[in-house]
Scaffold this motif. Structure first.
Motif, short mmCIF file in Angstrom:
data_model
loop_
_atom_site.label_atom_id
_atom_site.label_comp_id
_atom_site.label_asym_id
_atom_site.label_seq_id
_atom_site.Cartn_x
_atom_site.Cartn_y
_atom_site.Cartn_z
N HIS A 1 39.02 9.31 -26.41
CA HIS A 1 39.53 8.24 -27.28
C HIS A 1 38.49 7.14 -27.45
CE1 HIS A 1 42.29 5.45 -29.20
NE2 HIS A 1 41.88 4.52 -28.36
N GLU A 2 37.80 6.80 -26.41
CA GLU A 2 36.78 5.73 -26.51
C GLU A 2 35.65 6.11 -27.46
OE1 GLU A 2 35.89 5.04 -22.41
OE2 GLU A 2 37.41 3.47 -22.21
N ARG A 3 35.43 7.42 -27.64
CA ARG A 3 34.41 7.85 -28.59
C ARG A 3 34.89 7.79 -30.03
NH1 ARG A 3 32.84 11.40 -24.55
NH2 ARG A 3 34.13 13.15 -25.21
N TYR A 4 36.16 8.13 -30.26
CA TYR A 4 36.62 8.28 -31.64
C TYR A 4 37.80 7.39 -32.03
CZ TYR A 4 33.93 12.58 -31.00
OH TYR A 4 32.93 13.48 -30.72
N GLY A 5 38.54 6.88 -31.06
CA GLY A 5 39.67 5.99 -31.37
C GLY A 5 40.87 6.67 -31.99
N GLY B 1 38.81 14.13 -33.23
CA GLY B 1 38.16 12.83 -33.26
C GLY B 1 37.08 12.76 -34.32
N ARG B 2 36.25 13.79 -34.39
CA ARG B 2 35.17 13.80 -35.38
C ARG B 2 35.72 13.76 -36.80
NH1 ARG B 2 32.99 17.50 -31.59
NH2 ARG B 2 33.80 19.29 -32.75
N LEU B 3 36.91 14.34 -37.01
CA LEU B 3 37.49 14.42 -38.35
C LEU B 3 38.53 13.32 -38.61
CD1 LEU B 3 37.87 18.29 -38.61
CD2 LEU B 3 36.20 16.85 -39.79
N ALA C 1 45.46 3.79 -43.24
CA ALA C 1 45.61 5.13 -43.83
C ALA C 1 44.37 5.58 -44.59
CB ALA C 1 46.84 5.17 -44.74
N GLU C 2 43.62 4.65 -45.16
CA GLU C 2 42.40 5.01 -45.89
C GLU C 2 41.45 5.80 -44.99
OE1 GLU C 2 41.09 4.43 -48.99
OE2 GLU C 2 42.93 3.56 -49.80
N ARG C 3 41.43 5.46 -43.72
CA ARG C 3 40.53 6.14 -42.78
C ARG C 3 41.18 7.36 -42.14
NH1 ARG C 3 38.33 3.78 -36.93
NH2 ARG C 3 37.24 5.70 -36.32
N TRP C 4 42.47 7.25 -41.80
CA TRP C 4 43.08 8.22 -40.91
C TRP C 4 43.94 9.28 -41.59
CZ3 TRP C 4 41.15 8.49 -36.24
CH2 TRP C 4 40.58 7.36 -35.66
N VAL C 5 44.29 9.09 -42.84
CA VAL C 5 45.22 10.01 -43.52
C VAL C 5 44.54 10.58 -44.75
CG1 VAL C 5 47.48 10.24 -44.62
CG2 VAL C 5 47.20 8.71 -42.66
N ASP C 6 44.69 11.88 -44.94
CA ASP C 6 44.11 12.53 -46.11
C ASP C 6 44.66 11.92 -47.39
OD1 ASP C 6 42.55 15.13 -47.00
OD2 ASP C 6 44.38 15.04 -48.22
N GLU C 7 43.80 11.88 -48.40
CA GLU C 7 44.16 11.25 -49.67
C GLU C 7 45.45 11.82 -50.26
OE1 GLU C 7 42.03 10.31 -54.00
OE2 GLU C 7 41.05 11.62 -52.53
N ALA C 8 45.68 13.12 -50.10
CA ALA C 8 46.87 13.74 -50.68
C ALA C 8 48.16 13.27 -50.01
CB ALA C 8 46.76 15.26 -50.58
N LEU D 1 42.43 24.60 -31.45
CA LEU D 1 41.98 24.68 -32.84
C LEU D 1 40.46 24.55 -32.92
CD1 LEU D 1 44.58 22.24 -34.46
CD2 LEU D 1 44.59 24.74 -34.63
N SER D 2 39.89 25.27 -33.87
CA SER D 2 38.48 25.06 -34.20
C SER D 2 38.37 23.85 -35.10
CB SER D 2 37.92 26.28 -34.92
OG SER D 2 38.52 26.39 -36.21
N GLU D 3 37.15 23.39 -35.33
CA GLU D 3 36.96 22.25 -36.23
C GLU D 3 37.43 22.60 -37.64
OE1 GLU D 3 33.48 19.05 -37.43
OE2 GLU D 3 33.60 19.89 -35.42
N GLU D 4 37.21 23.84 -38.06
CA GLU D 4 37.67 24.25 -39.39
C GLU D 4 39.19 24.26 -39.47
OE1 GLU D 4 36.06 24.70 -42.32
OE2 GLU D 4 34.50 23.75 -41.10
N ASP D 5 39.84 24.67 -38.38
CA ASP D 5 41.31 24.63 -38.34
C ASP D 5 41.81 23.20 -38.48
OD1 ASP D 5 41.51 27.38 -37.93
OD2 ASP D 5 41.55 27.19 -35.75
N VAL D 6 41.19 22.30 -37.72
CA VAL D 6 41.60 20.89 -37.76
C VAL D 6 41.42 20.34 -39.18
CG1 VAL D 6 41.10 18.57 -36.91
CG2 VAL D 6 41.09 20.51 -35.32
#
Length: 791
Positions: free
Chosen positions: A246-250, A214-216, A368-375, A162-167
């Motif tokens: 993983h060590e960069r982004y968790g 990781g960035r997203l 979830a506030e950090r890892w899951v989209d608001e929707a 996937l590209s970053e836009e896909d992710v």
């Protein structure tokens, strides 16, 4: 001997710190020769991180397309276009599969599909255009959104590179994503090898997908495929690459260690499959190289038999991955899933509990506030328990549903499992010393045999302090107004100018009506009236004084239990006097005791979310200390099961214990499970669906243990739990059933359906049914001063 010494040293280092690259390669080579020492070390690491728990996801598999532009030498999932067969499932077909899964209790929809087939096949491009999409990923996102919206299942997307836009696109419709890294050397891209002519198996491209995720902040699944031609050292390098990102982004939530299976009709149909030793060594290596918080998973259906997959537990896994009661493993259709009952029994035979999780693992669900989209966040919160595992029961506080049989079995020791050493140590301190925050929080995570032991110890302490007597008080609740200018997000009772469309019309009783209800209660045998309500916009402290005087003038002998610390604080402020002075005036006007509500969770981290404009923890405690100082005793409560968890609960209990150690003014501890149905917090998608039944039982049991020697009485709320729920808690440390109430509207407003009154004879019958002795009490746990028969 030297090699054995090196092996032992590497295992010791791996168990305590991150191995260097060369050390990992050496360990990989040694583990294949003799996996047992590595397995033992990996098992210890797993047990420290996860305890006696093996998780899985109950999922439905949705094969969106079997077309793929790659030519992996081991794959039978993908195939070229076939005449008369669509390239993609239609939205209707997707939803039909998903609905079947939802009906079977699945929580996750795993989309499996080939990688970018539109780049290879005109049939795929044409079909996508006909449906209004340019790429497979766009169509996947559309289908994920449909499934989440129409069925409530949580999508996991596994579409390849996937590209970053896909992710980013998929993040809005899927709670997690994944791609198997498989191997990082690139050597297997050579002619005739496993990844020959497979452009999406270039390791750098797959690693770029992991980086983009990781960035997203996308919870991500990856892993290695064992036995496709890689060396043990290359397996170590793959795991090191996963560790590094993983060590960069968790964000790596799980690493799958999957064994290659030779399939007829593929290039690798005659290739040797990995031996059991290789597989066990690879699992152990994954556990020892990856950070402990990264779950290690191995599919049980790819082992030869039950004995084979149980060895995976020995090697350090803590997750079985996705297991479907509805659909086959489309990638390995010849390998059926073990039945969940079989998997649970087999896992239990090793001393581990099988726990269901969501598509997003507990650590990420809890954040979830950090890892899951608001929707998608409301669906995750509604589907999880306080530890982030899947909520597997429809029961909720206030609902008229049977008590979950599974929890009763656990409470009574019928679901045995190992106990964690630290849990045993904490429980051993019960009744002997004051437990600290960490120990109390740990007790709240009891499951299986631990839950049975927790309840047993709590009930022993109850018997030691209270004997076999269960008490209750004949009282009436008078909620004098439901209008309130505070904006507590957990409250469905109060009506303000911006209220949601909740139960009931706004009302305000005058002092005469309150007095009339008190007289009526007295004539029916009540010894207490409890008066609490909303904070009306026109109220001052004088209103509370007027209510008190009206009741005491009408019924001088009635015990008035009234006004939360919030009402006391607000009343003092509006009269321009100190809390101390206002409490004295209330006492002089007839106030006898205070309810310990308005406490919710005495942890300001949680209060900022659920009641940001209310008094804080220190202010609540100040009112209680000052009330106790002038002889006004009070109850103590906790309202739990919304956005809180074990650590917050432990902090709350410690606040109560500290106050009680200073004042001795609390008469009882009353857990109040959050009734979610009509509350703004839940309706806005910001809370769980109240505590689970097991969490409710644990709150009563842990309350008994943590407050032992400080607060002697633990009360269960029959209004929120119903008769059978209350009975269960009476077996887990409770000795009091609270009041008959006559009227109770706060829980009812939130959606509770257990009734507004329980007659004394009903209470006594319920108490005798569990072999205990009923006794009517007064508010302060003494004998009632009057002997009018309650009716």
């Amino acid at each position: 001997m030297e090699e054995i010494h090196v092996y032992r040293e590497l295992l010791e280092r791996a168990a305590e710190a991150s191995l260097e690259a060369e050390e990992a390669r050496v360990l990989a080579r040694m583990a294949v020769e003799d996996p047992e020492p590595a397995m033992a070390a990996a098992g210890r690491v797993r047990d420290r991180a996860y305890g006696p728990r093996i998780s899985y996801s109950r999922k439905v598999f949705i094969p969106l397309t079997r077309l793929c532009r790659d030519n992996c030498g081991y794959c039978t999932f993908a195939h070229p276009p076939r005449k008369g067969e669509r390239a993609y499932l239609t939205p209707e077909e997707v939803l039909e599969i998903a609905r079947d899964g939802a009906e079977a209790g699945c929580k996750e929809a795993l989309f499996t599909l080939g990688d970018k087939p539109e780049k290879r096949y005109p049939e795929a491009r044409r079909e996508l255009r006909e449906m209004g999409f340019e790429t497979t990923v766009e169509y996947l996102a559309h289908c994920c959104g449909l499934v989440a919206e129409e069925t409530g299942l949580l999508p996991h997307a596994n579409p390849g590179v996937l590209s970053e836009e896909d992710v980013r696109l998929l993040r809005g419709v899927a709670v997690s994503q994944g791609i198997m890294l498989e191997e990082v050397s690139g050597r297997l891209l050579g002619r005739g090898m496993a990844h020959w002519a497979s452009p999406d198996k270039v390791p750098e491209r797959r690693l770029e997908t992991l980086e983009a995720a990781g960035r997203l902040a996308v919870p991500f699944t990856t892993g290695l495929l064992v036995g496709i031609g890689e060396s043990p050292e290359e397996r170590a390098e793959t795991l090191l690459a996963i560790r590094e990102v993983h060590e960069r982004y968790g964000h790596i939530q799980e690493c799958i260690v999957q064994n290659f299976r030779a399939k007829p009709g593929t290039r690798m149909q005659d290739a040797p499959e990995p031996s059991e030793k290789e597989m066990l060594a690879a699992i152990a290596l994954a556990r020892l190289i990856l950070p402990p918080e990264v779950t290690v998973q191995a599919p049980p259906n790819l082992a030869d038999d039950e004995a084979g997959y149980l060895r995976y537990i020995d090697a350090g896994i803590n997750d079985w991955g996705g297991v479907s009661p509805v659909t086959p493993d489309h990638v390995n259709p010849e390998r059926p899933w073990p039945h969940l009952e079989e998997l649970e029994r087999a896992t239990g035979s090793k001393g581990y509990l099988l726990l269901e999780r969501l598509a997003v693992h507990p650590r990420y669900a809890l954040e979830a506030e950090r890892w899951v989209d608001e929707a998608l966040r409301p669906k995750v919160l509604a589907g999880m328990d306080a530890e982030g595992f899947a909520r597997v029961e429809s029961w909720a506080p206030g609902k008229d549903e049977p008590v979950p049989e599974r929890t009763l079995e656990e409470m009574r020791g019928r679901r045995p499992s190992r106990m964690r050493p630290e849990f045993v140590a904490a429980l051993a301190g019960a009744g002997e010393r004051d437990l600290d925050e960490e120990e109390i929080a740990l007790l709240f995570t009891a499951r299986g045999r631990e839950l049975a032991e927790l309840c047993r110890v709590a009930d022993e302490l109850r018997r030691e302090v209270n004997g076999d007597v269960v008490t209750y008080v004949v009282n009436r609740n008078i909620n004098y107004t439901n209008q309130c200018y505070f904006r507590c997000r957990f409250c469905a009772f109060s009506k303000g100018p911006k209220s949601l469309n909740l139960r009931g019309e706004p009302y305000l009783m005058d002092p005469e009506e309150v007095a009339r209800r008190a007289r009526e209660a007295w004539e029916r045998g009540a010894t207490e009236v409890t008066m609490v309500g909303g904070i009306h916009g026109r109220f001052t402290g004088q209103n509370y004084l007027d209510y008190l005087r009206a009741v005491k003038d009408e019924v001088p002998g009635m015990h008035v239990h009234a006004f939360t610390p919030l009402e006391v604080w607000q009343g003092a402020h509006t009269l321009g006097i100190s809390v101390d002075e206002f409490l004295v005036r209330l006492k002089e006007a007839g106030l006898a005791t205070l309810p310990g509500t308005a406490a919710e969770i005495l942890d300001d981290e949680i209060r900022r979310i659920i009641c940001p404009d209310k008094i804080n923890t220190a202010q609540w405690a100040e009112v209680m200390r000052k009330a106790h100082a002038i002889g006004l005793r009070s109850t103590s409560t906790i309202m739990f099961g919304h956005v809180d968890g074990p650590v917050n609960w432990a902090r709350h209990l410690l606040v109560l214990r500290e106050i009680q150690a200073e004042t001795g003014g609390f008469t009882e501890f009353i857990p109040l499970p959050f009734v979610h149905m009509a509350t703004p917090l839940f309706l806005q998608g910001r809370s769980r669906r109240g505590p689970t039944f097991a969490e409710t039982v644990k709150m009563h049991a842990v309350g008994r243990i943590a407050l032992h020697g400080y607060i002697d009485n633990v009360q269960v709320s029959w209004v929120k739990l119903g008769v059978e729920g209350a009975k269960a808690c009476l077996e887990a440390g409770c000795n009091d059933l609270g009041g008959t109430l006559m009227n109770e509207s706060i829980s009812r407003s939130a959606g509770a359906s257990h009734g507004q009154e329980m007659l004394p004879e009903e209470m006594e019958r319920m108490i005798r049914e569990i072999g205990r002795i009923p006794r009517q009490r007064n508010t302060l746990y003494g004998e009632p001063e009057r002997h009018v028969k309650a009716s």
